[in-house]
Design a protein around this motif. Structure first.
Motif, mmCIF file in Angstrom:
data_model
loop_
_atom_site.group_PDB
_atom_site.id
_atom_site.type_symbol
_atom_site.label_atom_id
_atom_site.label_comp_id
_atom_site.label_asym_id
_atom_site.label_seq_id
_atom_site.Cartn_x
_atom_site.Cartn_y
_atom_site.Cartn_z
ATOM 1 N N LYS A 142 0.290 -1.180 0.153
ATOM 2 C CA LYS A 142 -0.044 0.286 -0.134
ATOM 3 C C LYS A 142 0.625 1.247 0.217
ATOM 4 O O LYS A 142 0.399 2.528 -0.863
ATOM 5 C CB LYS A 142 -0.946 0.167 1.505
ATOM 6 C CG LYS A 142 -2.151 -0.954 1.313
ATOM 7 C CD LYS A 142 -2.702 -1.484 2.775
ATOM 8 C CE LYS A 142 -3.729 -0.107 3.374
ATOM 9 N NZ LYS A 142 -4.236 -0.602 4.239
ATOM 10 N N SER A 143 2.084 1.093 0.660
ATOM 11 C CA SER A 143 3.058 2.434 1.154
ATOM 12 C C SER A 143 3.294 2.744 -0.587
ATOM 13 O O SER A 143 3.445 4.100 -0.479
ATOM 14 C CB SER A 143 4.049 2.314 1.680
ATOM 15 O OG SER A 143 4.672 3.215 1.895
ATOM 16 N N ALA A 144 4.109 1.665 -1.065
ATOM 17 C CA ALA A 144 4.197 1.786 -2.767
ATOM 18 C C ALA A 144 3.950 2.457 -3.569
ATOM 19 O O ALA A 144 3.962 3.490 -3.903
ATOM 20 C CB ALA A 144 4.787 0.836 -3.144
ATOM 21 N N MET A 145 1.960 2.435 -3.428
ATOM 22 C CA MET A 145 1.405 3.049 -4.388
ATOM 23 C C MET A 145 0.984 4.197 -3.768
ATOM 24 O O MET A 145 0.627 4.724 -4.630
ATOM 25 C CB MET A 145 0.055 1.714 -3.771
ATOM 26 C CG MET A 145 0.034 0.721 -4.967
ATOM 27 S SD MET A 145 -1.329 -0.233 -5.483
ATOM 28 C CE MET A 145 -1.577 -0.823 -4.218
ATOM 29 N N ARG A 146 1.041 4.604 -2.781
ATOM 30 C CA ARG A 146 0.641 5.319 -2.296
ATOM 31 C C ARG A 146 2.065 6.644 -2.441
ATOM 32 O O ARG A 146 1.382 8.049 -2.449
ATOM 33 C CB ARG A 146 0.029 5.567 -0.665
ATOM 34 C CG ARG A 146 -0.816 5.225 -0.581
ATOM 35 C CD ARG A 146 -1.383 5.860 0.717
ATOM 36 N NE ARG A 146 -0.423 4.992 2.268
ATOM 37 C CZ ARG A 146 -0.862 4.243 2.787
ATOM 38 N NH1 ARG A 146 -1.948 3.520 2.435
ATOM 39 N NH2 ARG A 146 0.277 3.548 3.864
ATOM 40 N N VAL A 179 1.159 -0.348 -9.863
ATOM 41 C CA VAL A 179 1.000 -1.929 -9.365
ATOM 42 C C VAL A 179 1.735 -2.807 -9.571
ATOM 43 O O VAL A 179 2.250 -3.668 -8.346
ATOM 44 C CB VAL A 179 -0.509 -1.962 -9.746
ATOM 45 C CG1 VAL A 179 -0.693 -3.676 -8.867
ATOM 46 C CG2 VAL A 179 -1.901 -1.166 -9.351
ATOM 47 N N SER A 180 2.808 -2.879 -10.415
ATOM 48 C CA SER A 180 3.797 -3.954 -10.700
ATOM 49 C C SER A 180 4.565 -3.443 -10.297
ATOM 50 O O SER A 180 5.643 -4.624 -9.756
ATOM 51 C CB SER A 180 3.659 -4.182 -12.739
ATOM 52 O OG SER A 180 2.494 -4.696 -13.480
ATOM 53 N N GLU A 181 4.757 -2.230 -9.888
ATOM 54 C CA GLU A 181 6.024 -2.349 -9.398
ATOM 55 C C GLU A 181 5.999 -2.686 -7.900
ATOM 56 O O GLU A 181 7.042 -2.793 -6.905
ATOM 57 C CB GLU A 181 6.605 -0.460 -9.745
ATOM 58 C CG GLU A 181 6.973 -0.321 -10.695
ATOM 59 C CD GLU A 181 7.490 1.400 -11.351
ATOM 60 O OE1 GLU A 181 7.896 1.495 -11.739
ATOM 61 O OE2 GLU A 181 6.550 2.238 -10.406
ATOM 62 N N TYR A 232 6.331 -5.792 -6.786
ATOM 63 C CA TYR A 232 7.357 -7.120 -6.278
ATOM 64 C C TYR A 232 8.834 -6.019 -5.410
ATOM 65 O O TYR A 232 9.032 -6.875 -4.816
ATOM 66 C CB TYR A 232 8.667 -6.268 -8.004
ATOM 67 C CG TYR A 232 7.534 -7.595 -8.775
ATOM 68 C CD1 TYR A 232 7.747 -8.965 -8.777
ATOM 69 C CD2 TYR A 232 6.795 -7.152 -10.020
ATOM 70 C CE1 TYR A 232 7.415 -10.231 -9.530
ATOM 71 C CE2 TYR A 232 6.270 -7.946 -10.431
ATOM 72 C CZ TYR A 232 6.538 -9.494 -10.267
ATOM 73 O OH TYR A 232 5.424 -9.969 -11.267
ATOM 74 N N GLU A 233 8.194 -5.054 -4.973
ATOM 75 C CA GLU A 233 9.105 -3.864 -4.216
ATOM 76 C C GLU A 233 8.423 -4.709 -3.064
ATOM 77 O O GLU A 233 8.722 -4.533 -1.665
ATOM 78 C CB GLU A 233 8.335 -2.000 -4.288
ATOM 79 C CG GLU A 233 9.453 -1.678 -2.785
ATOM 80 C CD GLU A 233 9.136 0.080 -3.937
ATOM 81 O OE1 GLU A 233 8.797 0.870 -3.034
ATOM 82 O OE2 GLU A 233 10.191 0.067 -4.815
ATOM 83 N N ALA A 234 6.970 -4.829 -2.842
ATOM 84 C CA ALA A 234 6.843 -5.067 -1.639
ATOM 85 C C ALA A 234 7.235 -7.030 -1.118
ATOM 86 O O ALA A 234 6.701 -7.212 0.021
ATOM 87 C CB ALA A 234 4.979 -5.132 -1.178
ATOM 88 N N GLY A 235 8.009 -7.345 -1.899
ATOM 89 C CA GLY A 235 7.981 -8.769 -2.253
ATOM 90 C C GLY A 235 7.151 -10.090 -2.204
ATOM 91 O O GLY A 235 7.541 -10.847 -1.854
ATOM 92 N N PHE A 236 6.369 -9.865 -3.585
ATOM 93 C CA PHE A 236 4.452 -10.443 -3.683
ATOM 94 C C PHE A 236 6.101 -11.618 -4.978
ATOM 95 O O PHE A 236 6.234 -10.163 -5.688
ATOM 96 C CB PHE A 236 3.570 -9.440 -4.188
ATOM 97 C CG PHE A 236 2.779 -9.548 -2.587
ATOM 98 C CD1 PHE A 236 2.675 -10.682 -2.645
ATOM 99 C CD2 PHE A 236 2.194 -7.981 -2.528
ATOM 100 C CE1 PHE A 236 1.409 -10.013 -1.639
ATOM 101 C CE2 PHE A 236 1.808 -7.864 -1.695
ATOM 102 C CZ PHE A 236 1.301 -8.640 -1.402
ATOM 103 N N GLY A 237 5.643 -12.388 -4.480
ATOM 104 C CA GLY A 237 6.184 -13.392 -6.000
ATOM 105 C C GLY A 237 6.078 -13.543 -7.415
ATOM 106 O O GLY A 237 6.240 -13.175 -8.514
#
Length: 224
Positions: free
Chosen positions: A79-83, A88-90, A93-98
């Motif tokens: 959520k933080s990355a999107m804010r 969404v794609s970035e 992966y930034e959050a660690g989802f595979g």
DNA sequence: GGGCGCTTTTAACTTATAGT
DNA sequence: ACTATAAGTTAAAAGCGCCC
């Protein structure tokens, strides 16, 4: 990440126990490796305990399993990355989802809307919310027709509502008159949860949200 | 209290596909 | 290009009983 809150639940001695210290070390390790996949075995090795012992101790002390805690951290990062303007794609992966499917699978419970809509500040969504007093403060539960989208804990109704609006600046809001099944389930978790280590409120709120969503997965909104 | 082994359940991965 | 969803498979976590 955030420091351990100093607020205690009245059983001061227990937080200094070997179990609490073990859980605290494990939590620190998870905080340091929030965007990586940490196995229970690796976590246990890092704190010098067996996986099963650590799993049980961590859950008892923190109120969440190590996996739940790590998952919650990942959601926050997503959520933080999107804010912060990431696609969404970035953010995935930034959050660690595979993979992207992981992020979307979890979006229903964590966002109550698609990631793209969340990124646009909830644009086009109607968010209903209810604020309820609880032993740990005012709890705001917000949901859309797609599911639970936010849980907030604060000192006053005005504060939690303002906080909700700031997260979804482009959504429409509607205070709910009925008690949602989400709010009822949330209160049940809050009143029944007494971990030895108190977590910061934002983390507790997110963790409650994930757990309540899982508990309600089979219950369509509107039923009890 | 701490640890182990087994079984069941759940989450995560890869891959594919379709809509915008 | 980006977003969104689904199916099948596999690895990991959780739960439980038991022992020391």
């Amino acid at each position: 990440m955030s420091a351990l809150t100093t607020r205690r639940n009245g059983r001061e001695g227990s937080t200094g126990s070997a179990a609490a210290q073990l859980a605290r070390r494990a939590r620190a390790f998870l905080d340091q490796h929030a965007t990586e996949r940490v196995t229970l075995e690796a976590l246990a090795a890092s704190v010098g305990a067996s996986p099963s012992h650590l799993q049980r101790t961590f859950k008892r002390v923190v109120g969440l399993s190590p996996a739940e805690y790590a998952r919650m951290k990942r959601h926050q990062q997503f959520k933080s990355a999107m804010r912060n303007g990431k696609t969404v794609s970035e953010a995935t992966y930034e959050a660690g989802f595979g993979s992207s499917s992981r992020a979307y699978e979890n979006a229903a419970g964590a966002l109550g809307m698609t990631p793209a809509t969340y990124r646009k500040g909830g644009d086009g969504m109607e968010i209903r919310y209810a604020v309820t007093p609880s032993p740990i403060g005012r709890i705001l539960v917000a949901w859309t027709d797609r599911g639970l989208c936010s849980v907030r804990i604060g000192d006053s109704q005005a504060a939690v509502v303002a906080s909700l609006r700031s997260e979804f600046p482009n959504a429409r809001f509607k205070a709910a008159s009925e008690v949602s099944p989400f709010a009822a389930a949330m209160l049940e978790h809050v009143t029944g949860d007494r971990p030895e280590i108190e977590l910061p409120l934002d983390i507790r709120a997110t963790a409650f949200q994930l757990r309540v969503w899982r508990a309600l997965k089979q219950i369509p909104y509107g039923e009890t």
